[in-house]
Design a protein around this motif. Structure first.
Motif, mmCIF file in Angstrom:
data_model
loop_
_atom_site.group_PDB
_atom_site.id
_atom_site.type_symbol
_atom_site.label_atom_id
_atom_site.label_comp_id
_atom_site.label_asym_id
_atom_site.label_seq_id
_atom_site.Cartn_x
_atom_site.Cartn_y
_atom_site.Cartn_z
ATOM 1 N N ASP A 259 0.830 -1.197 0.000
ATOM 2 C CA ASP A 259 0.000 0.000 0.000
ATOM 3 C C ASP A 259 0.869 1.254 0.000
ATOM 4 N N VAL A 260 0.249 2.431 0.007
ATOM 5 C CA VAL A 260 0.986 3.692 -0.115
ATOM 6 C C VAL A 260 1.908 3.974 1.075
ATOM 7 N N SER A 261 1.673 3.274 2.186
ATOM 8 C CA SER A 261 2.552 3.456 3.346
ATOM 9 C C SER A 261 3.713 2.472 3.339
ATOM 10 N N GLN B 121 0.319 11.733 -6.888
ATOM 11 C CA GLN B 121 -0.591 10.596 -6.696
ATOM 12 C C GLN B 121 -0.824 9.860 -8.014
ATOM 13 N N ASP C 142 -3.725 5.363 5.100
ATOM 14 C CA ASP C 142 -3.867 6.772 4.720
ATOM 15 C C ASP C 142 -4.500 7.544 5.876
ATOM 16 N N TRP D 109 -5.475 10.701 0.406
ATOM 17 C CA TRP D 109 -5.940 10.031 -0.808
ATOM 18 C C TRP D 109 -7.466 10.031 -0.944
ATOM 19 N N ALA E 27 -4.413 2.268 -1.623
ATOM 20 C CA ALA E 27 -4.585 3.357 -0.653
ATOM 21 C C ALA E 27 -5.733 3.083 0.314
ATOM 22 N N LYS F 239 -9.158 9.006 -4.522
ATOM 23 C CA LYS F 239 -9.787 7.689 -4.681
ATOM 24 C C LYS F 239 -11.210 7.788 -5.226
#
Length: 403
Positions: free
Chosen positions: A213-215, A307, A288, A293, A283, A297
Motif C-alpha cells: 500500500d501507499v505506506s 498521486q 492513509d 488520498w 490506498a 480515490k
C-alpha cells in the motif's frame, strides 16, 4: 377527479406492462433456495440455505450453461462476519426474491448474441470467503458458519442433476470476490463436468494483485491471510498453487500465483486502474491516516501529479502480475484490460455491450468474450494508460453494479 383516476389507471397499466416486459425479456429471475444443502452443512454465515437464480436455456442454448458467482468482498474476523450475517451477503433470508439479469446474463439476442439463450445461473454470495471456507465446528458464542466451499460443491452438484451433466458448453464466471472465485474454482469446475464438455472460465474484476500500500505496508496480504485463517480456506485453494508456496499457502488467494499452473482456459476482464483495488489495496484507509488520498480515490481527476504517478506505477505492477502469470503469452487465456476507473464490467449492459460500453482495440467486452470463447480470434486487448480512453463511462462503475 377524473384526471387523477386516469393518472392512477395509467400508472397501474405502466407497472403491469413493465412486469410483463421483464418476464418476456427474462430480466427478472426468481430465486431458488437449496434446502437440501443444509443437511450437508452447506450454509450461509447465519446457517440459512444457499441460493441461486436460474434462467433456463432454450433452442440452440439448451445444453449450454453459464454459472456466474456474485461478488461482495470478504469478512476477515468475527466482528465483520457478524455484521455481514445481518445482510444478504451473509443470509439467504435477506436476499431479494427476484433478480434482474443483464450483461453476460441477458436473455436479449441483440445485446448478448453469444450467450443469450444459454442456461444462466447467478449464484448468490453469502459466505464471505469467495466460496473457499470450510470449518466444521461452529462456535456457540457467535454461531457463524464458515462453509463457502460446501456451498460451491452443493450448488454445482444440484445444477449437474438439473441438466448441466449433459452440457456441451459451460462457463464459470464471477465478478469481484466472485471473479476471484471463478479463478480459484476454475479447474475444479472443469473436473466436475464431462470430459466432452467445452469448459472455460471468465473472471471479471477478480485479478487482485499482491502489492504494497501507499505506506509501504502489506495491507491486502494481511487481510487475505486473516480471511484464509478464519474460514479455513487453505485446503480449498488450488493445490497446484498451495504445493508451491511453502509455508505461505494462503498467498494462493492472489491470482498471480494461481493462474501460472491453471489447466482450464480463462478470460480476464479487468481495469488496470481497478477502482476497488486502488481504494483498498493501494490506498486503504488504514494506510492513509491523514486522508490525503480521500478525494483522489473518489475521482482520479482530483489526484495530484504525485498521486497519479503512484497510480500509474500501480498499473505497471498490475500488468507485471498479469504477464508474470503467463496470460499474455498463453494460447488459451484471453484478456480485456481497459483503463477505466471501474470495478466489474460484465454484469451491466452499459459496460457489457451498449453504445456507451468501453472499447479497446475497436472491440467491446461482449464481442471480446464471445470471440475468445468460440475461438474466432485470439483476444489480448490492452488499453493505453489513463486518461487516454474516451469511451470509458464517466461514473465509477462500482456504484450499483454486480459486486
Amino acid at each position: 377527479m377524473i384526471t387523477a383516476r386516469l393518472r392512477q389507471w395509467l400508472s397501474l397499466v405502466a407497472c403491469v406492462l413493465t412486469v410483463i416486459s421483464l418476464k418476456t425479456e427474462g430480466a427478472s429471475v426468481g430465486i431458488t433456495f437449496l434446502q437440501d444443502a443444509v443437511a450437508k452443512g452447506a450454509v450461509c454465515l447465519d446457517g440459512s440455505p444457499p441460493a441461486y437464480h436460474f434462467d433456463k436455456g432454450s433452442g440452440t442454448g439448451v445444453n449450454n450453461w453459464i454459472v456466474h458467482m456474485e461478488g461482495g468482498g470478504w469478512c476477515e474476523d468475527v466482528e465483520t462476519c457478524l455484521s455481514r450475517k445481518k445482510t444478504d451477503l451473509g443470509s439467504s433470508n435477506l436476499m431479494v426474491k427476484q433478480f434482474g439479469f443483464s450483461g453476460l446474463l441477458s436473455s436479449q439476442q441483440k445485446s448478448n448474441p453469444d450467450f443469450y439463450n444459454w442456461n444462466r445461473i447467478k449464484v448468490r454470495y453469502c459466505d464471505g470467503s469467495s466460496f473457499t471456507g470450510d470449518v466444521e465446528a461452529v462456535n456457540p458464542a457467535n454461531n457463524l458458519f464458515f462453509r463457502g466451499n460446501r456451498i460451491f460443491e452443493a450448488i454445482i452438484a444440484d445444477l449437474l442433476e438439473k441438466g448441466m451433466k449433459n452440457a456441451n458448453n459451460a462457463i464459470l464466471s464471477g465478478c469481484s470476490a466472485g471473479g476471484l472465485a471463478s479463478i480459484l474454482h476454475c479447474d475444479r469446475f472443469r473436473a466436475l463436468l464431462p470430459a466432452t464438455t467445452k469448459v472455460k472460465c471468465i473472471s471479471d474484476a477478480g485479478f487482485f494483485i499482491h502489492a504494497k500500500d501507499v505506506s509501504g505496508g502489506q495491507h491486502i496480504e494481511n487481510f487475505y491471510s486473516q480471511v484464509a485463517k478464519l474460514h479455513g480456506s487453505v485446503n480449498n485453494l488450488p493445490e497446484s498453487c498451495t504445493s508451491r508456496m511453502g509455508t505461505r499457502p494462503e498467498l494462493c488467494f492472489f491470482p498471480q500465483y494461481v493462474v501460472q499452473t491453471m489447466q482450464t482456459p480463462i478470460f480476464f476482464i479487468n481495469s488496470a486502474y481497478d477502482s476497488w483495488q486502488i481504494k483498498n489495496i493501494l490506498a486503504p484507509s488504514a494506510a492513509d491516516k491523514g486522508k490525503a488520498w480521500k478525494s483522489c480515490k473518489l475521482d482520479l481527476n482530483k489526484c495530484t501529479p504525485a498521486q497519479l504517478k503512484v497510480i500509474q506505477d500501480f498499473r505497471d505492477e498490475f500488468l507485471l502480475a498479469i504477464n508474470g502469470a503467463g496470460v499474455s503469452n498463453s494460447s488459451s487465456m484471453g484478456m480485456f484490460i481497459d483503463s477505466c476507473y471501474a470495478h466489474c464490467q460484465i454484469g451491466k449492459q452499459i459496460t457489457w455491450s451498449s453504445d456507451s460500453s468501453p472499447v479497446v482495440g475497436n472491440t467491446k467486452i461482449a464481442k471480446a468474450v464471445g470471440d475468445w470463447y468460440y475461438e474466432r480470434s485470439s483476444i489480448k486487448k490492452l488499453d493505453c494508460p489513463y486518461p487516454c480512453n474516451p469511451t470509458c463511462p464517466k461514473v465509477d462503475s462500482e456504484s450499483g453494479l454486480d459486486v
